[in-house]
Motif scaffolding. Sequence first.
Motif, PDB file in Angstrom:
ATOM      1  N   THR A 184     -25.200  15.670  20.496  1.00  0.00           N
ATOM      2  CA  THR A 184     -26.241  15.107  21.288  1.00  0.00           C
ATOM      3  C   THR A 184     -27.668  15.046  20.609  1.00  0.00           C
ATOM      4  O   THR A 184     -28.531  14.263  21.092  1.00  0.00           O
ATOM      5  N   SER A 185     -27.965  15.404  19.219  1.00  0.00           N
ATOM      6  CA  SER A 185     -29.248  15.755  18.953  1.00  0.00           C
ATOM      7  C   SER A 185     -29.174  15.594  17.351  1.00  0.00           C
ATOM      8  O   SER A 185     -28.309  15.742  16.882  1.00  0.00           O
ATOM      9  N   LEU A 186     -30.500  14.993  16.831  1.00  0.00           N
ATOM     10  CA  LEU A 186     -30.526  14.996  15.592  1.00  0.00           C
ATOM     11  C   LEU A 186     -31.835  15.811  14.979  1.00  0.00           C
ATOM     12  O   LEU A 186     -32.267  15.834  14.030  1.00  0.00           O
ATOM     13  N   VAL A 187     -32.041  16.796  15.919  1.00  0.00           N
ATOM     14  CA  VAL A 187     -33.016  17.930  15.589  1.00  0.00           C
ATOM     15  C   VAL A 187     -32.675  18.386  14.238  1.00  0.00           C
ATOM     16  O   VAL A 187     -31.455  18.735  13.737  1.00  0.00           O
ATOM     17  N   PRO A 188     -33.680  18.593  13.608  1.00  0.00           N
ATOM     18  CA  PRO A 188     -33.398  19.295  12.270  1.00  0.00           C
ATOM     19  C   PRO A 188     -32.757  20.826  12.240  1.00  0.00           C
ATOM     20  O   PRO A 188     -33.093  21.580  13.050  1.00  0.00           O
ATOM     21  N   VAL A 189     -31.583  21.167  11.308  1.00  0.00           N
ATOM     22  CA  VAL A 189     -31.161  22.372  11.565  1.00  0.00           C
ATOM     23  C   VAL A 189     -30.921  22.946  10.418  1.00  0.00           C
ATOM     24  O   VAL A 189     -30.859  22.259   9.270  1.00  0.00           O
ATOM     25  N   LEU A 190     -31.377  24.095  10.262  1.00  0.00           N
ATOM     26  CA  LEU A 190     -31.497  25.231   9.187  1.00  0.00           C
ATOM     27  C   LEU A 190     -30.417  26.045   9.252  1.00  0.00           C
ATOM     28  O   LEU A 190     -30.622  26.937  10.121  1.00  0.00           O
ATOM     29  N   MET A 191     -29.568  26.294   8.077  1.00  0.00           N
ATOM     30  CA  MET A 191     -28.229  27.250   8.356  1.00  0.00           C
ATOM     31  C   MET A 191     -29.037  28.404   7.446  1.00  0.00           C
ATOM     32  O   MET A 191     -29.436  28.371   6.301  1.00  0.00           O
ATOM     33  N   MET A 192     -28.421  29.607   7.851  1.00  0.00           N
ATOM     34  CA  MET A 192     -28.505  30.843   7.156  1.00  0.00           C
ATOM     35  C   MET A 192     -27.144  31.509   6.707  1.00  0.00           C
ATOM     36  O   MET A 192     -26.515  31.646   7.697  1.00  0.00           O
ATOM     37  N   SER A 193     -26.981  31.707   5.540  1.00  0.00           N
ATOM     38  CA  SER A 193     -25.738  32.458   5.014  1.00  0.00           C
ATOM     39  C   SER A 193     -25.931  33.617   4.287  1.00  0.00           C
ATOM     40  O   SER A 193     -26.784  33.879   3.326  1.00  0.00           O
ATOM     41  N   ALA A 194     -25.151  34.491   4.734  1.00  0.00           N
ATOM     42  CA  ALA A 194     -25.056  35.906   3.619  1.00  0.00           C
ATOM     43  C   ALA A 194     -24.131  35.738   2.515  1.00  0.00           C
ATOM     44  O   ALA A 194     -24.202  36.661   1.750  1.00  0.00           O
ATOM     45  N   ARG A 195     -23.580  34.697   2.202  1.00  0.00           N
ATOM     46  CA  ARG A 195     -22.545  34.521   1.189  1.00  0.00           C
ATOM     47  C   ARG A 195     -23.197  33.484   0.407  1.00  0.00           C
ATOM     48  O   ARG A 195     -23.748  32.522   0.849  1.00  0.00           O
ATOM     49  N   GLY A 196     -22.932  33.809  -0.897  1.00  0.00           N
ATOM     50  CA  GLY A 196     -23.379  32.597  -1.675  1.00  0.00           C
ATOM     51  C   GLY A 196     -22.279  31.961  -2.594  1.00  0.00           C
ATOM     52  O   GLY A 196     -22.599  31.480  -3.605  1.00  0.00           O
ATOM     53  N   ASP A 197     -21.170  32.109  -2.007  1.00  0.00           N
ATOM     54  CA  ASP A 197     -19.868  31.494  -2.505  1.00  0.00           C
ATOM     55  C   ASP A 197     -19.609  29.867  -2.506  1.00  0.00           C
ATOM     56  O   ASP A 197     -18.763  29.400  -2.719  1.00  0.00           O
ATOM     57  N   GLY A 198     -20.487  29.453  -1.641  1.00  0.00           N
ATOM     58  CA  GLY A 198     -20.386  28.121  -1.294  1.00  0.00           C
ATOM     59  C   GLY A 198     -19.656  27.721  -0.158  1.00  0.00           C
ATOM     60  O   GLY A 198     -19.816  26.436   0.301  1.00  0.00           O
ATOM     61  N   LEU A 199     -18.847  28.411   0.346  1.00  0.00           N
ATOM     62  CA  LEU A 199     -17.892  28.039   1.710  1.00  0.00           C
ATOM     63  C   LEU A 199     -18.812  27.753   2.919  1.00  0.00           C
ATOM     64  O   LEU A 199     -18.728  26.632   3.540  1.00  0.00           O
ATOM     65  N   ASP A 200     -19.779  28.583   2.857  1.00  0.00           N
ATOM     66  CA  ASP A 200     -20.608  28.464   4.312  1.00  0.00           C
ATOM     67  C   ASP A 200     -21.630  27.228   4.067  1.00  0.00           C
ATOM     68  O   ASP A 200     -21.753  26.690   4.728  1.00  0.00           O
ATOM     69  N   VAL A 201     -22.176  27.308   2.871  1.00  0.00           N
ATOM     70  CA  VAL A 201     -23.026  25.806   2.419  1.00  0.00           C
ATOM     71  C   VAL A 201     -22.260  24.600   2.757  1.00  0.00           C
ATOM     72  O   VAL A 201     -22.694  23.748   3.541  1.00  0.00           O
ATOM     73  N   VAL A 202     -21.058  24.535   2.352  1.00  0.00           N
ATOM     74  CA  VAL A 202     -20.507  23.425   2.338  1.00  0.00           C
ATOM     75  C   VAL A 202     -20.198  23.029   3.768  1.00  0.00           C
ATOM     76  O   VAL A 202     -20.364  21.747   4.343  1.00  0.00           O
ATOM     77  N   ALA A 203     -19.592  24.053   4.447  1.00  0.00           N
ATOM     78  CA  ALA A 203     -19.235  24.010   6.078  1.00  0.00           C
ATOM     79  C   ALA A 203     -20.451  23.403   6.826  1.00  0.00           C
ATOM     80  O   ALA A 203     -20.257  22.696   7.602  1.00  0.00           O
ATOM     81  N   GLY A 204     -21.489  24.079   6.402  1.00  0.00           N
ATOM     82  CA  GLY A 204     -22.754  24.028   7.309  1.00  0.00           C
ATOM     83  C   GLY A 204     -23.389  22.526   7.093  1.00  0.00           C
ATOM     84  O   GLY A 204     -23.700  21.886   7.965  1.00  0.00           O
ATOM     85  N   LEU A 205     -23.134  22.086   5.831  1.00  0.00           N
ATOM     86  CA  LEU A 205     -23.789  20.628   5.571  1.00  0.00           C
ATOM     87  C   LEU A 205     -22.921  19.677   5.980  1.00  0.00           C
ATOM     88  O   LEU A 205     -23.165  18.613   6.640  1.00  0.00           O
ATOM     89  N   GLU A 206     -21.357  19.967   6.077  1.00  0.00           N
ATOM     90  CA  GLU A 206     -20.841  19.044   6.587  1.00  0.00           C
ATOM     91  C   GLU A 206     -20.884  18.897   7.952  1.00  0.00           C
ATOM     92  O   GLU A 206     -20.464  17.921   8.516  1.00  0.00           O
ATOM     93  N   ALA A 207     -21.056  20.093   8.685  1.00  0.00           N
ATOM     94  CA  ALA A 207     -21.087  20.056  10.116  1.00  0.00           C
ATOM     95  C   ALA A 207     -22.549  19.391  10.753  1.00  0.00           C
ATOM     96  O   ALA A 207     -22.547  19.076  11.945  1.00  0.00           O
ATOM     97  N   GLY A 208     -23.245  18.784   9.882  1.00  0.00           N
ATOM     98  CA  GLY A 208     -24.824  18.196  10.167  1.00  0.00           C
ATOM     99  C   GLY A 208     -25.822  18.931   9.810  1.00  0.00           C
ATOM    100  O   GLY A 208     -26.839  18.300  10.156  1.00  0.00           O
ATOM    101  N   ALA A 209     -25.755  20.090   9.323  1.00  0.00           N
ATOM    102  CA  ALA A 209     -27.007  20.870   8.849  1.00  0.00           C
ATOM    103  C   ALA A 209     -27.867  20.057   7.543  1.00  0.00           C
ATOM    104  O   ALA A 209     -27.336  19.295   6.857  1.00  0.00           O
ATOM    105  N   ASP A 210     -29.220  20.030   7.831  1.00  0.00           N
ATOM    106  CA  ASP A 210     -30.042  19.570   6.894  1.00  0.00           C
ATOM    107  C   ASP A 210     -30.305  20.265   5.502  1.00  0.00           C
ATOM    108  O   ASP A 210     -30.782  19.891   4.674  1.00  0.00           O
ATOM    109  N   ASP A 211     -30.295  21.703   5.749  1.00  0.00           N
ATOM    110  CA  ASP A 211     -30.489  22.650   4.765  1.00  0.00           C
ATOM    111  C   ASP A 211     -30.166  24.013   5.023  1.00  0.00           C
ATOM    112  O   ASP A 211     -29.429  24.163   6.002  1.00  0.00           O
TER     113      ASP A 211
END
Length: 246
Positions: free
Chosen positions: A82-109
Amino acid sequence: MSSSTPAPAAPRPVRVLLVEDDELMRRSFAVALERYGYRVTTAADGLAGLERFREEGFDLLILDVMLPGLDGIGLCRGVRETSLVPVLMMSARGDGLDVVAGLEAGADDYVVKPVDTYVLVARIRSLLRRATYTPAPEPGRPTGDGPPPPEGTSLVFGDLTIDTGGLEVSVAGSPVALTPTELKLLLEFAAHPGIVLERHTLLRNVWDYGWDGDSRVVDLCVQRLRRKLGRDRIETVRGFGYKLRR
């Protein structure tokens, strides 16, 4: 009796929704951001965060990936319905799984915890600049005195039309909803049609990153643009970067 001009209204504080299940971290982030002038609302789990988001208006969301009930990825998808509001994800892992999943879900950074407050604020400011982005005047257009410039300019690339004045995008006449980051990335491509733009150039111009930025944010945002605009509109030039087909 002399007339007095009312003082201009103070700018509205930026409203941030912070969803983090770790109580100590949630409090410390909230206090730090409030010191910078942000108005912070918090939630301890994904379902509560989604409810807060639907009840109130926010200018920016900060979502932890690992949340009870509804994780940050699912929360981001719910927001994007419902929204295009900017989204910033925070991850405790640096292996890339969270990064890819978050950005694919629509996060901006994204940022990786633990994150320094200065880094977090810098990313927030960058996101907010994209959300209020105004294109620079085109070369040759009159500014200042003289006749006003045209209301807007439409750039056309096949069935893709970009209204640079109204910041609207359509494909085959149908409007396309883009997040602020997706829109700024598309405008960067449109300003250099047919020219290959390297990932580090896009990181600098769109995400305000330096040379050490993570190029995955570019790749995933390009993938999202392709899903919305058509697979062939943005071409990959292997080993270099991307270009917008004319």
